[in-house]
Motif scaffolding. Structure first.
Motif, PDB file in Angstrom:
ATOM      1  N   MET A   1       1.142  -1.382   0.450  1.00 36.41           N
ATOM      2  CA  MET A   1       0.036  -0.013   0.669  1.00 36.41           C
ATOM      3  C   MET A   1       0.969   1.454   0.069  1.00 36.41           C
ATOM      4  SD  MET A   1      -3.536   0.362   0.101  1.00 36.41           S
ATOM      5  CE  MET A   1      -3.642   2.163   0.449  1.00 36.41           C
ATOM      6  N   VAL A   2       0.677   2.285  -1.331  1.00 35.23           N
ATOM      7  CA  VAL A   2       1.555   3.767  -0.706  1.00 35.23           C
ATOM      8  C   VAL A   2       0.659   4.383   0.255  1.00 35.23           C
ATOM      9  CG1 VAL A   2       1.829   4.948  -2.514  1.00 35.23           C
ATOM     10  CG2 VAL A   2       1.481   3.304  -3.305  1.00 35.23           C
ATOM     11  N   GLU A   3       1.823   4.873   1.237  1.00 38.73           N
ATOM     12  CA  GLU A   3       1.343   5.831   1.786  1.00 38.73           C
ATOM     13  C   GLU A   3       1.402   7.046   1.457  1.00 38.73           C
ATOM     14  OE1 GLU A   3       3.801   6.075   4.943  1.00 38.73           O
ATOM     15  OE2 GLU A   3       3.799   3.533   5.936  1.00 38.73           O
ATOM     16  N   THR A   4      -0.056   7.917   1.727  1.00 40.73           N
ATOM     17  CA  THR A   4      -0.071   9.841   1.099  1.00 40.73           C
ATOM     18  C   THR A   4       1.308  10.423   1.482  1.00 40.73           C
ATOM     19  OG1 THR A   4      -0.875   9.997   3.175  1.00 40.73           O
ATOM     20  CG2 THR A   4      -2.566   9.822   1.877  1.00 40.73           C
ATOM     21  N   LYS A   5       2.368   9.757   2.600  1.00 37.87           N
ATOM     22  CA  LYS A   5       3.701  11.093   2.852  1.00 37.87           C
ATOM     23  C   LYS A   5       4.480  10.757   1.285  1.00 37.87           C
ATOM     24  CE  LYS A   5       7.284  11.941   5.549  1.00 37.87           C
ATOM     25  NZ  LYS A   5       7.589  12.342   6.733  1.00 37.87           N
ATOM     26  N   ALA A  10       6.312  12.473  -3.904  1.00 37.01           N
ATOM     27  CA  ALA A  10       6.770  12.583  -5.305  1.00 37.01           C
ATOM     28  C   ALA A  10       5.783  12.962  -6.035  1.00 37.01           C
ATOM     29  CB  ALA A  10       5.825  10.814  -5.795  1.00 37.01           C
ATOM     30  N   VAL A  11       4.427  14.043  -5.744  1.00 34.66           N
ATOM     31  CA  VAL A  11       4.245  14.606  -6.843  1.00 34.66           C
ATOM     32  C   VAL A  11       4.967  16.464  -7.020  1.00 34.66           C
ATOM     33  CG1 VAL A  11       1.913  16.577  -6.970  1.00 34.66           C
ATOM     34  CG2 VAL A  11       2.332  13.754  -5.908  1.00 34.66           C
ATOM     35  N   PHE A  12       5.214  16.567  -5.282  1.00 29.96           N
ATOM     36  CA  PHE A  12       6.321  17.745  -4.407  1.00 29.96           C
ATOM     37  C   PHE A  12       7.381  17.932  -5.736  1.00 29.96           C
ATOM     38  CE2 PHE A  12       9.626  19.675  -2.953  1.00 29.96           C
ATOM     39  CZ  PHE A  12       9.136  21.287  -3.129  1.00 29.96           C
ATOM     40  N   GLY A  13       8.110  16.144  -6.035  1.00 33.00           N
ATOM     41  CA  GLY A  13       9.232  16.667  -6.788  1.00 33.00           C
ATOM     42  C   GLY A  13       9.103  16.759  -7.828  1.00 33.00           C
ATOM     43  N   ALA A  14       8.310  15.969  -8.775  1.00 31.90           N
ATOM     44  CA  ALA A  14       7.631  16.352 -10.713  1.00 31.90           C
ATOM     45  C   ALA A  14       7.173  17.574 -10.279  1.00 31.90           C
ATOM     46  CB  ALA A  14       6.364  15.020 -10.594  1.00 31.90           C
ATOM     47  N   THR A  15       6.374  17.878  -9.697  1.00 36.49           N
ATOM     48  CA  THR A  15       5.926  19.515 -10.245  1.00 36.49           C
ATOM     49  C   THR A  15       6.860  20.298 -10.384  1.00 36.49           C
ATOM     50  OG1 THR A  15       4.151  21.065  -9.450  1.00 36.49           O
ATOM     51  CG2 THR A  15       4.997  20.226  -7.947  1.00 36.49           C
ATOM     52  N   VAL A  16       8.005  20.584  -9.079  1.00 40.96           N
ATOM     53  CA  VAL A  16       9.351  21.280  -8.577  1.00 40.96           C
ATOM     54  C   VAL A  16      10.169  21.482 -10.348  1.00 40.96           C
ATOM     55  CG1 VAL A  16      10.838  21.929  -8.143  1.00 40.96           C
ATOM     56  CG2 VAL A  16       9.306  21.769  -6.932  1.00 40.96           C
ATOM     57  N   TYR A  80      -4.307  17.252   1.289  1.00 35.88           N
ATOM     58  CA  TYR A  80      -3.987  16.464   0.454  1.00 35.88           C
ATOM     59  C   TYR A  80      -4.648  16.140  -1.019  1.00 35.88           C
ATOM     60  CZ  TYR A  80      -3.084  11.734  -1.656  1.00 35.88           C
ATOM     61  OH  TYR A  80      -2.604  10.506  -1.893  1.00 35.88           O
ATOM     62  N   LEU A  81      -6.163  16.125  -0.827  1.00 33.39           N
ATOM     63  CA  LEU A  81      -7.129  16.913  -2.159  1.00 33.39           C
ATOM     64  C   LEU A  81      -6.776  17.625  -3.038  1.00 33.39           C
ATOM     65  CD1 LEU A  81      -9.836  15.192  -0.348  1.00 33.39           C
ATOM     66  CD2 LEU A  81      -8.786  13.873  -1.953  1.00 33.39           C
ATOM     67  N   ALA A  82      -6.450  19.041  -2.413  1.00 33.14           N
ATOM     68  CA  ALA A  82      -6.374  19.670  -3.679  1.00 33.14           C
ATOM     69  C   ALA A  82      -5.209  19.895  -3.913  1.00 33.14           C
ATOM     70  CB  ALA A  82      -6.170  21.179  -2.565  1.00 33.14           C
ATOM     71  N   LEU A  83      -4.081  19.417  -3.460  1.00 36.45           N
ATOM     72  CA  LEU A  83      -2.167  18.609  -3.883  1.00 36.45           C
ATOM     73  C   LEU A  83      -2.447  17.823  -5.309  1.00 36.45           C
ATOM     74  CD1 LEU A  83       0.841  19.321  -3.717  1.00 36.45           C
ATOM     75  CD2 LEU A  83       0.453  17.387  -2.255  1.00 36.45           C
TER      76      LEU A  83
END
Length: 111
Positions: A1-5, A10-16, A80-83
Motif C-alpha cells: 500500500m502506498v502511503e500518502t506521504k 513524489a508529487v512535490f518533486g514532479a511538480t517542481v 492532500y486532495l487540493a494538492l
C-alpha cells in the motif's frame, strides 16, 4: 500500500521539475514573440500557448506550496486532495500548452 506521504513527496518533486521545464518554455515563447522575427500576423497565434504555459507554471507554484503545507503542518486531508487536484490541473495545462505550441508551429511556421 502506498502511503500518502510517499505520494506527496513524489508529487512535490514532479511538480517542481515540471514547473522548471515550463518556465523554460515560457521564456522561449516570450523570446520568440518579442525578438523572433515573427510577422505581425503570426504573433497572436502564440499568445494562447503563452497564457496556458504561464498558467501551468503558476499552478505548479500552487502545487508546490500545497505540498510544503501538507508536509510541514498536521497533514490535513483537504490539503492532500487540493494538492492532487492542482497536480492533475498542472499536468493537463502542460499537455494543452504543448499541443498548442506544436499545432501553431506546424501550421504557422512550416506551411
Amino acid at each position: 500500500m502506498v502511503e500518502t506521504k510517499d505520494v506527496v513527496i513524489a508529487v512535490f518533486g514532479a511538480t517542481v521539475a515540471a514547473s522548471a521545464l515550463v518556465l523554460v518554455f515560457v521564456g522561449i515563447i516570450a523570446q520568440t514573440l518579442w525578438t523572433g522575427g515573427l510577422s505581425n500576423e503570426d504573433r497572436p497565434a502564440f499568445k494562447a500557448p503563452s497564457y496556458v504555459s504561464a498558467a501551468a507554471f503558476l499552478m505548479g507554484l500552487v502545487c508546490t506550496g500545497l505540498g510544503i503545507w501538507w508536509l510541514t503542518l498536521q497533514q490535513p486531508g483537504r490539503v492532500y486532495l487540493a494538492l492532487i487536484a492542482a497536480f492533475l490541473a498542472q499536468t493537463l495545462l502542460i499537455g494543452i500548452a504543448g499541443a498548442l505550441v506544436l499545432y501553431q508551429t506546424i501550421t504557422k511556421r512550416f506551411v
